[in-house]
Design an enzyme around this catalytic site. Structure first.
Site, mmCIF file in Angstrom:
data_model
loop_
_atom_site.group_PDB
_atom_site.id
_atom_site.type_symbol
_atom_site.label_atom_id
_atom_site.label_comp_id
_atom_site.label_asym_id
_atom_site.label_seq_id
_atom_site.Cartn_x
_atom_site.Cartn_y
_atom_site.Cartn_z
ATOM 1 N N PRO A 203 0.778 -1.441 -0.013
ATOM 2 C CA PRO A 203 0.038 -0.307 0.402
ATOM 3 C C PRO A 203 0.979 1.515 -0.140
ATOM 4 C CG PRO A 203 -0.053 -0.983 1.920
ATOM 5 C CD PRO A 203 0.966 -2.315 1.091
ATOM 6 N N ARG A 231 -0.232 1.742 -6.148
ATOM 7 C CA ARG A 231 -0.559 3.082 -6.236
ATOM 8 C C ARG A 231 0.480 3.993 -6.855
ATOM 9 N NH1 ARG A 231 -5.039 1.516 -5.368
ATOM 10 N NH2 ARG A 231 -6.028 2.328 -4.041
ATOM 11 N N ASP A 255 -0.120 0.835 -13.883
ATOM 12 C CA ASP A 255 -1.452 0.795 -14.407
ATOM 13 C C ASP A 255 -2.083 2.123 -13.005
ATOM 14 O OD1 ASP A 255 -4.250 0.044 -14.920
ATOM 15 O OD2 ASP A 255 -4.821 -0.856 -12.245
ATOM 16 N N HIS A 292 -5.711 2.757 -14.397
ATOM 17 C CA HIS A 292 -6.421 2.659 -13.103
ATOM 18 C C HIS A 292 -7.209 1.126 -13.288
ATOM 19 C CE1 HIS A 292 -5.636 3.332 -8.266
ATOM 20 N NE2 HIS A 292 -6.549 2.126 -9.291
#
Ligand code: NAD
Length: 344
Positions: A203, A231, A255, A292
């Site tokens: 994360p 992220r 992405d 994304h």
């Protein structure tokens, strides 16, 4: 029947939420706008809001929602780095979908790695113009090569399963290792030095921001394939560009992007791209950017709708909230979920 204001709506979200909303007893007002301090007012007559990864749920947004009587936000995603949890604490419960289909993201990550390694994106363009030359399309076998997986939670584990199926050696880095056959946990330095492919599945936190930076890139093998479906801010984009220009990084599959909020999910094809870093990355023949979309499978969308609406129904019916998160939750946090198994 409670009323939900739904932000950043896309047609593919609506299909799955519409299918289920009646059975959960909700009315939904869908809006295309992202949630932020200016659009919070759209939830004025609602009982809850549903938000997504690129909404700006900062202190001001939370305060405005709270003043309008909103006491619960249903995040229709797993990540929640866009929420100011300190501001939300004891005001608004934040619920999320911790896992919908880790396979969707893991498969997309491997898809990008294969596409970049075997230059499928370039081959596709060539054959459309009847250019059947193979020059410049040489890849390498994944079988027997080392893959480095940063973050071995649900998605990281699903990605490891795929890599093991390919006959790859797996190195992993995670402060909370999960021992399993075929996976060797190592320090980040060694992972960077020894891996032919590196995939990010941790994360975004204070500790992981720019975990891929000039130093870590310098340690990588020449020609490494770097994949980020987690992220954007895990990678220092300027350092990435330098690494690609120096031929250190052989290819990058992204992405997610540090500054994606303004661009991703929108059709900007008739405008001039204002973000020079993103434009530079997209211009490179060994970079593939997707918007994304790693989560975007039917299974994941159905599961997201199901869990988001169940979370909200549990809140309104006074049941425990296993999918609530607060700033004290998590492996290093102290949240013990108090009365009714809620964070506050
Ligand atoms: P998870 O919580 O199951 O796993 C995260 C793992 O990262 C945990 O094992 C944790 O210990 C590890 N971690 C924490 N800090 C770390 C650090 N400093 N270094 C290395 N590892 C660290 O989460 P998940 O469901 O596997 O999701 C991972 C991430 O994927 C999410 O945080 C989200 O950002 C991203 N995601 C992206 C999409 C997409 O569509 N692109 C969809 C869902 C999730």
């Amino acid at each position: 029947m409670e009323r939900i204001t739904f932000y950043d709506t896309k047609p593919y979200d609506k299909i799955f939420f519409d299918k289920l909303k009646d059975s959960f007893g909700f009315e939904i007002d869908y809006f295309e706008n992202k949630l932020n301090r200016h659009t919070a007012v759209m939830a004025e007559h609602s009982d809850a809001v549903v938000a997504f990864v690129n909404d700006t749920i900062d202190g001001e947004t939370i305060e405005r929602l709270y003043q309008q009587g909103i006491r619960v936000i249903g995040m229709r995603c797993a990540g929640y780095n866009n929420v100011d949890f300190q501001a939300a604490y004891e005001k608004i419960h934040v619920l999320r979908v911790p896992a919908y289909s880790p396979y969707a993201i893991a498969e997309h990550a491997m898809g990008m790695a294969i596409m970049l390694n075997r230059k499928l994106h370039r081959a596709y363009n060539r054959t459309r113009e009847y250019n059947f030359s193979l020059n410049g399309l040489t890849g390498f076998d994944f079988h027997g090569k080392t893959v480095g997986v940063i973050g071995t939670g649900k998605i990281g584990q699903a990605f490891i399963d795929i890599c093991l199926g390919f006959g790859m050696k797996v190195l992993a880095y995670d402060p909370y290792p999960v021992e399993r056959e075929g996976v060797t946990y190592v320090e980040l330095d060694r992972l960077c030095t020894e891996s032919s492919v590196i995939s990010l599945h941790c994360p975004l936190t204070k500790e992981t921001k720019h975990i891929i930076n000039k130093d870590t890139i310098d340690r990588m093998q020449d020609g490494v394939i770097l994949i980020n479906t987690s992220r954007g801010a895990l990678i220092d984009s300027e350092a990435l560009i330098d690494g690609i220009k120096a031929h250190k990084i052989g290819a990058a599959g992204l992405d997610v992007y540090e500054e994606e909020n303004e661009f991703f999910y929108e059709d900007l094809s008739d405008r001039v791209m204002q973000d020079d870093v993103l434009a530079r990355l997209i211009s490179m023949p060994n970079v593939v950017v997707t918007s994304h979309q790693a989560f975007l499978t039917e299974e994941a969308l159905e599961s997201i709708a199901q869990v988001t609406l169940q979370n909200l129904r549990d809140y309104f019916d006074g049941r425990p909230l296993p999918n609530e998160v607060c700033y004290q939750c998590g492996k290093t946090g102290t949240c013990r979920k108090k009365g009714k198994q809620r964070c506050f």
